[in-house]
Write an enzyme that holds these catalytic residues in place. Structure first.
Site, mmCIF file in Angstrom:
data_model
loop_
_atom_site.group_PDB
_atom_site.id
_atom_site.type_symbol
_atom_site.label_atom_id
_atom_site.label_comp_id
_atom_site.label_asym_id
_atom_site.label_seq_id
_atom_site.Cartn_x
_atom_site.Cartn_y
_atom_site.Cartn_z
ATOM 1 N N ALA A 61 1.043 -1.289 -0.032
ATOM 2 C CA ALA A 61 -0.305 0.395 -0.137
ATOM 3 C C ALA A 61 0.827 0.958 0.148
ATOM 4 O O ALA A 61 1.662 1.069 0.305
ATOM 5 C CB ALA A 61 -0.705 0.130 0.640
ATOM 6 N N GLY A 100 0.926 -5.294 0.905
ATOM 7 C CA GLY A 100 -0.437 -5.515 -0.024
ATOM 8 C C GLY A 100 -0.028 -6.038 -0.953
ATOM 9 O O GLY A 100 -1.138 -6.221 -2.135
ATOM 10 N N GLU A 103 -0.576 -8.892 -0.280
ATOM 11 C CA GLU A 103 -1.727 -9.719 -0.135
ATOM 12 C C GLU A 103 -2.572 -10.009 -1.870
ATOM 13 O O GLU A 103 -3.295 -10.878 -1.488
ATOM 14 C CB GLU A 103 -2.004 -8.678 0.878
ATOM 15 C CG GLU A 103 -2.206 -9.075 1.845
ATOM 16 C CD GLU A 103 -1.941 -7.577 2.768
ATOM 17 O OE1 GLU A 103 -2.115 -6.076 2.684
ATOM 18 O OE2 GLU A 103 -2.695 -7.856 3.687
ATOM 19 N N GLU A 123 4.805 -5.058 7.292
ATOM 20 C CA GLU A 123 4.134 -4.566 7.750
ATOM 21 C C GLU A 123 4.563 -3.902 9.078
ATOM 22 O O GLU A 123 4.618 -2.585 9.058
ATOM 23 C CB GLU A 123 2.713 -4.852 8.232
ATOM 24 C CG GLU A 123 1.530 -3.871 6.268
ATOM 25 C CD GLU A 123 1.693 -5.229 5.270
ATOM 26 O OE1 GLU A 123 3.166 -6.358 5.743
ATOM 27 O OE2 GLU A 123 0.876 -5.992 4.401
HETATM 28 N N1 T1G Z 1 4.411 3.422 0.212
HETATM 29 C C1 T1G Z 1 5.146 4.433 -0.540
HETATM 30 N N2 T1G Z 1 5.753 4.933 -1.210
HETATM 31 C C2 T1G Z 1 7.470 4.056 -1.480
HETATM 32 C C3 T1G Z 1 6.901 2.540 -1.059
HETATM 33 C C4 T1G Z 1 5.692 2.343 -0.904
HETATM 34 N N3 T1G Z 1 5.266 1.137 0.464
HETATM 35 N N4 T1G Z 1 7.903 1.448 -0.698
HETATM 36 C C5 T1G Z 1 8.761 2.494 -1.293
HETATM 37 N N5 T1G Z 1 8.296 3.499 -1.875
HETATM 38 C C6 T1G Z 1 9.618 4.708 -2.234
HETATM 39 C C7 T1G Z 1 10.251 5.355 -1.894
HETATM 40 O O1 T1G Z 1 9.561 6.364 -1.068
HETATM 41 C C8 T1G Z 1 10.888 5.622 -2.578
HETATM 42 O O2 T1G Z 1 10.710 7.405 -3.435
HETATM 43 C C9 T1G Z 1 10.714 4.722 -3.953
HETATM 44 O O3 T1G Z 1 9.781 4.500 -4.379
HETATM 45 C C10 T1G Z 1 11.871 3.805 -4.231
HETATM 46 O O4 T1G Z 1 11.897 2.877 -3.169
HETATM 47 C C11 T1G Z 1 -2.074 -2.765 3.642
HETATM 48 C C12 T1G Z 1 -0.740 -1.649 5.225
HETATM 49 C C13 T1G Z 1 10.349 -2.324 -1.920
HETATM 50 C C14 T1G Z 1 12.021 -3.304 -1.234
HETATM 51 O O5 T1G Z 1 6.832 -1.928 4.286
HETATM 52 O O6 T1G Z 1 10.609 -1.686 1.349
HETATM 53 O O7 T1G Z 1 0.654 -2.588 2.475
HETATM 54 O O8 T1G Z 1 12.903 8.373 -2.551
HETATM 55 O O9 T1G Z 1 14.008 3.731 -2.539
HETATM 56 O O10 T1G Z 1 15.587 0.868 -2.491
HETATM 57 O O11 T1G Z 1 -1.131 -4.438 4.225
HETATM 58 O O12 T1G Z 1 10.891 0.249 -1.194
HETATM 59 O O13 T1G Z 1 11.542 7.750 -5.172
HETATM 60 O O14 T1G Z 1 10.706 9.101 -4.010
HETATM 61 O O15 T1G Z 1 13.128 1.895 -1.266
HETATM 62 O O16 T1G Z 1 14.574 -0.192 -4.443
HETATM 63 C C15 T1G Z 1 3.990 -2.675 3.051
HETATM 64 C C16 T1G Z 1 8.185 -0.348 2.039
HETATM 65 C C17 T1G Z 1 3.174 -1.192 2.780
HETATM 66 C C18 T1G Z 1 7.806 -2.083 1.567
HETATM 67 C C19 T1G Z 1 12.148 -1.055 -2.650
HETATM 68 N N6 T1G Z 1 5.469 -2.602 2.208
HETATM 69 N N7 T1G Z 1 9.490 -0.306 0.709
HETATM 70 O O17 T1G Z 1 13.981 -0.574 -2.477
HETATM 71 O O18 T1G Z 1 13.998 1.271 -3.983
HETATM 72 S S1 T1G Z 1 2.154 -1.498 4.321
HETATM 73 C C20 T1G Z 1 6.548 -1.847 2.560
HETATM 74 C C21 T1G Z 1 10.312 -1.145 0.721
HETATM 75 C C22 T1G Z 1 1.382 -2.443 3.194
HETATM 76 C C23 T1G Z 1 -1.055 -2.921 2.908
HETATM 77 C C24 T1G Z 1 -0.713 -2.409 4.002
HETATM 78 C C25 T1G Z 1 11.420 -1.015 -0.774
HETATM 79 C C26 T1G Z 1 11.077 -1.802 -1.701
HETATM 80 P P1 T1G Z 1 11.806 8.099 -3.950
HETATM 81 P P2 T1G Z 1 13.105 2.990 -2.287
HETATM 82 P P3 T1G Z 1 14.864 0.236 -3.351
#
Ligand code: T1G
Length: 690
Positions: A61, A100, A103, A123
Site C-alpha cells: 500500500a 499489500g 496480499e 507491515e
Molecule cells: N509506499 C510509498 N512509497 C514507497 C513505498 C510504499 N510502500 N515503497 C517504496 N516507496 C518509494 C520510496 O519512498 C522511494 O521514493 C521509491 O519508492 C523507491 O523506493 C495494506 C498496510 C520496495 C524494497 O513496507 O521496502 O502494504 O525516494 O528507494 O531500495 O497490508 O522501497 O524515489 O521518492 O526504497 O529499490 C508495506 C516498503 C506497506 C515496503 C524497494 N510495504 N518499501 O527498495 O527503492 S504497508 C513495505 C520497501 C502495506 C497492507 C499494508 C522498498 C522496496 P523516492 P526505495 P529500493
C-alpha cells in the site's frame, strides 16, 4: 492510469504500472476495480495474468496515504473482488511483492515468481499490521507457524523459500509467459485461498512467536497485535477475521509508533544528494584506505563488499601484516555467518592490496584516511596522499572529531578534502556523516554522496564543529549522564532507564564496549579550550587512571567476571560518592523518568544548537544520525521526531527548570523558545528546505 488491461485471445492481462515500485495508492485501487469489472464483462477469458514492473510486482500500500483518512475503494474490498472473480487471476511476480502486494498475490488462484524475488508482509516494520487479508489468508495457505514467523518479524522471503512454504506455486524466469501458457486445469484446480480451511491451532508456535517478539521488538505494539490477528484465523471465519484485521490496521497507522517508523522510512529515502548539489562525482572504482586498524579494516571491507578495488595502506611491513589480518578476520566472520560464499571471499581478497608503499595506490581516485586521531599524523598522511595520488583524487578523512578545515589546509588544493565519518563497525553501520569543510568542492561532496549510495549507507551532510552532529550530541548525553551519576545514581540505574526508553543499551554499557580511553583522549584534547566555569566531572577520568577501560580490560563501569554479563562495581559508586563529597553535593535518588527527561533534553537542546548553527540541515537529518548511528529506537522516529512528540513548550519548561540548577548546561536554545511560542514543530522550523 496505473493499471493497464488488455487481452490476447482467451488470456487477459492486468499490468500494475505505477513506477518506481507499484505502491498501491487510490489510483491503483480504482484501476484494479476497473480491471475486475472489465474481466467480468469479457467473454471467453480463461485467465487473467496479473503482473507489474520488473523492479516490483507491488511494494505494498502507498504509505504516503497513511496520514490521511482511508479513501474507498479500500484495498481489502478490492482484493476480495479479485478473489471472487469468475475468471481466475494468476500472479506473475517479479522484483518484490510486499505488504499489500503480497496480499494481492494471495487473492490470485495461482502464483509464479521469478528467482530473486522478495515476498513478504513487512507491515510491522512500519508500525502497522497487514490490513488487506494477509493475517487471515496467509496462515490458511502456509499454516499458522510459518505465517506467524513471516508476519510478526516482517522479514520477506526469497522465491525459493516462498515455494517451499507453499506461498507460491512455482518459479519461472519469465513468470508472465509461464502464466500465459499455464495449463488451465492446473489453475482451476488451485483453490481460492480465502476458501481454504482455517489453520490448525498451535499454542507452541504462538508462544514461540510471542517470546521472540518480546525480546526482539520490545515496546513495539504492531508485532504483538499481528500475532493476535494471525492466531484469530484459527477460530474465526474470513470476513470476521478481516474486519478485525482492518480495524487494527486503521487504528495502528494513526499511532505514534507507525508515524515514527513511516517518518524514518521516508527520511532515509530522502537522505540523498542535496538538491543544490549538481556537480558530478569523481570516480571511485579504486579506493585507497589509509590505516588498517579496526576502523580502516572495516571501511576497506565495506568497499570490498560494494565491489570496489581497495589498496589498504599502512606504515610498515608489520603494520601491513596486522591490517591484512584485520580484514581477513572480517572476511572469516562474514563466511561463518553465511553472509558471503567461499567464492565471494576469494573475490574480495583478490580486490584487496595491502601495502606500505603509497605509490601502489597511484591510480586510486579516492582515498579515505582512517589513521590515528592525531592532527600531526593526519597531516603527514594527506601530504603523502597528495604526493602519490592523481591530482583530481578526492581525499577524505574519517576523523571523528578533528578539524577537517585544518587537515585540508595542509594541501595545495584544500577543495579536494571532505570528511567521511564512518561508524564502527564500518561495514555494518549504515550512517555516514559527510563533512563539508569551508573549502570542500561540490565535486568532493558529490563524490561522498555517490559513494554513500554505492555503499547503501545513509548519508547526512554535516558542517565542521567539534564532534560534527552525532558525537557532539553524544558528548552532551554523556555529560548529563555523569552529572546524574555524581548526584546520586549509578551506571546500572541510568542504563536501565535508557533501555526502558528503547535503547539496546545505556550510555555506560556502551562506553564499556567502545573503551573509556577513547572519550578520555578526547577530553584531554579539549582541556585547553574547555570553559573553566562549566562543571567538570572527574569520575570517568579516575576510572581510566585506575585502568578500568571497559570490557577490553575486564572492567570499566561494570565488571565482567569470566567474560559473562555485566555486574555492578562498588568502586564506581565509591568514586561517585567521593567526587560528590569534594563537590559538596548532597546526593539524592533519581527516578528512571527523571533520568530519561534529563538525558533526552540535553540531547534535544544540543541538537537544536547544531541546527541553529547550520551544522545539520534539517530536523530529519538529526533523526537519521541518532537512529542509524547511535541506537536511538527507530520506532520513536529519531531525536527530533521524539522532541516534537513531547512538544517545544514542555521541553522549554523542563530546560528552564533545570537551568536554575546549572544555566551553563541547561539554558534553552532560542529556537526552542521560538517553537514553544509559535507552536511550530521542530520538523517545520528546521525543514531543511532552503
Ligand atoms: N509506499 C510509498 N512509497 C514507497 C513505498 C510504499 N510502500 N515503497 C517504496 N516507496 C518509494 C520510496 O519512498 C522511494 O521514493 C521509491 O519508492 C523507491 O523506493 C495494506 C498496510 C520496495 C524494497 O513496507 O521496502 O502494504 O525516494 O528507494 O531500495 O497490508 O522501497 O524515489 O521518492 O526504497 O529499490 C508495506 C516498503 C506497506 C515496503 C524497494 N510495504 N518499501 O527498495 O527503492 S504497508 C513495505 C520497501 C502495506 C497492507 C499494508 C522498498 C522496496 P523516492 P526505495 P529500493
Amino acid at each position: 492510469m496505473s493499471v493497464d488491461v488488455w487481452r490476447e485471445g482467451a488470456v487477459g492481462f492486468v499490468k500494475l504500472n505505477n513506477p518506481p515500485v507499484n505502491a498501491i495508492g487510490l489510483d491503483t485501487r480504482k484501476g484494479l476495480i476497473d480491471a475486475v469489472e472489465w474481466a467480468e464483462a469479457q467473454d471467453g477469458l480463461s485467465r487473467i495474468v496479473l503482473h507489474g514492473l520488473d523492479r516490483a510486482f507491488a511494494a505494498g500500500a502507498d504509505a504516503r496515504e497513511f496520514d490521511a483518512p482511508p479513501v474507498a475503494p479500500h484495498l481489502p474490498d478490492v482484493l476480495n473482488r479479485i478473489e471472487a472473480c469468475d475468471v481466475p487471476w494468476v500472479a506473475a511476480i517479479t522484483g518484490v511483492a510486499l505488504g499489500g502486494g503480497c496480499e494481492l498475490a494471495l487473492t490470485c488462484r495461482y502464483r509464479i515468481a521469478k528467482p530473486g524475488v522478495q515476498i513478504g508482509l513487512p507491515e510491522v516494520t512500519l508500525g502497522v499490521v497487514p490490513g488487506a487479508g494477509g493475517t487471515q489468508r496467509l496462515p490458511r495457505l502456509i499454516g499458522l507457524k510459518a505465517a506467524l514467523d513471516l508476519i510478526s518479524t516482517g522479514k520477506p522471503v526469497s522465491a525459493e523459500r516462498a515455494e517451499e512454504l507453499g506461498l507460491i506455486d512455482g518459479r519461472a524466469d519469465d513468470p508472465v509467459e509461464t502464466a500465459h501458457h499455464l495449463d488451465l486445469g492446473t489453475i482451476e484446480l488451485s483453490p481460492r485461498v480465502g476458501n481454504l480451511e482455517r489453520p490448525k491451532p498451535n499454542e507452541t508456535a504462538v508462544e514461540q512467536a510471542r517470546t521472540l517478539v518480546r525480546s526482539k521488538s520490545t515496546n513495539q505494539i504492531a508485532p504483538a497485535r499481528a500475532i493476535d490477528l494471525v492466531t484469530l484465523s484459527t477460530t474465526t471465519d474470513l470476513p470476521d477475521g478481516m474486519a478485525q484485521e482492518r480495524a487494527a490496521f486503521v487504528e495502528l497507522r494513526q499511532g505514534e509508533q507507525a508515524r515514527a517508523l513511516r517518518h524514518i522510512f521516508f527520511a532515509e529515502r530522502g537522505a540523498r544528494v542535496p538538491r543544490s548539489l549538481t556537480a558530478d562525482p569523481g570516480a571511485f572504482d579504486h579506493v585507497a584506505v589509509v590505516g588498517g586498524g579496526t576502523m580502516g579494516a572495516g571501511i576497506a571491507y565495506a568497499f570490498l563488499n560494494a565491489g570496489l578495488r581497495v589498496t589498504l595502506l599502512e606504515t610498515d611491513a608489520e603494520a601491513t601484516a596486522r591490517a591484512q589480518d584485520n580484514v581477513e578476520r572480517i572476511i572469516a566472520a562474514s563466511l561463518k555467518r553465511g553472509l558471503i560464499s567461499d567464492g565471494g571471499a576469494t573475490d574480495r581478497r583478490q580486490r584487496l592490496d595491502v601495502s606500505f608503499d603509497y605509490a601502489s595506490a597511484s591510480d586510486a581516485t579516492l582515498a579515505v584516511e582512517a589513521a590515528f586521531e592525531s592532527m600531526d599524523v593526519k597531516k603527514s598522511v594527506f601530504t603523502a596522499l597528495q604526493k602519490h595520488l592523481p591530482k583530481n583524487a578526492v581525499l577524505a578523512t574519517n576523523t571523528s572529531y578533528l578539524d577537517v578545515n585544518e587537515i585540508a589546509a595542509t594541501l595545495d588544493d584544500p577543495s579536494r578534502v571532505v570528511g567521511l565519518h564512518f561508524f564502527a563497525p564500518a561495514h555494518i553501520m549504515k550512517l555516514l556523516e559527510i563533512v563539508q569543510g569551508e573549502r570542500t568542492s561540490d565535486r568532493a561532496l558529490a563524490t561522498g554522496f555517490a559513494l554513500a549510495k554505492h555503499l547503501k549507507k545513509v548519508p547526512v551532510l554535516s558542517g565542521v564543529c567539534d564532534g560534527f552532529i552525532g558525537n557532539r550530541i553524544l558528548a552532551h548525553y554523556r555529560e548529563v549522564a555523569d552529572t546524574v551519576l555524581l548526584e546520586g545514581s549509578t551506571p546500572w540505574e541510568i542504563d536501565e532507564a535508557m533501555v526502558e526508553f528503547g535503547y539496546a543499551m545505556g550510555p555506560y554499557e556502551t562506553q564499556d564496549l567502545s573503551g573509556l580511553d577513547i572519550a578520555h583522549a578526547n577530553r584531554r584534547r579539549l582541556d585547553a579550550t574547555r570553559d573553566p566555569n562549566r562543571r567538570y566531572i572527574k569520575i570517568a577520568d579516575r576510572m581510566v587512571e585506575l585502568g578500568k577501560l571497559g570490557k577490553k580490560t575486564g572492567a570499566g563501569w561494570y565488571r565482567y567476571p569470566g567474560g559473562a554479563g555485566k555486574v555492578e562495581d562498588p568502586i564506581v559508586a565509591d568514586l561517585a560518592i567521593e567526587e560528590a563529597h569534594f563537590a559538596k553535593i548532597t546526593r539524592r535518588e533519581y527516578s528512571p523518568s527523571e533520568i530519561r527527561e534529563r538525558l533526552m533534553c540535553a540531547m534535544i537542546n544540543e541538537a537544536v544548537g547544531i541546527l541553529e548553527e547550520g551544522i545539520a540541515a534539517s530536523a530529519s537529518d538529526i533523526d537519521l544520525v541518532t537512529v542509524f548511528g547511535y541506537g536511538f529506537p527507530r520506532w520513536r522516529g529519531g531525536l527530533m521526531h521524539y522532541a516534537d512528540q513531547i512538544g517545544a513548550k514542555n521541553i522549554l519548561a523542563t530546560l528552564e527548570k533545570l537551568a536554575k540548577e546549572d544555566a551553563l548546561v541547561w539554558s534553552p536554545r532560542q529556537a526552542i523558545r521560538d517553537c514553544a511560542q509559535t507552536g511550530t514543530s521542530f520538523a517545520q522550523h528546521f525543514s531543511g528546505k532552503k
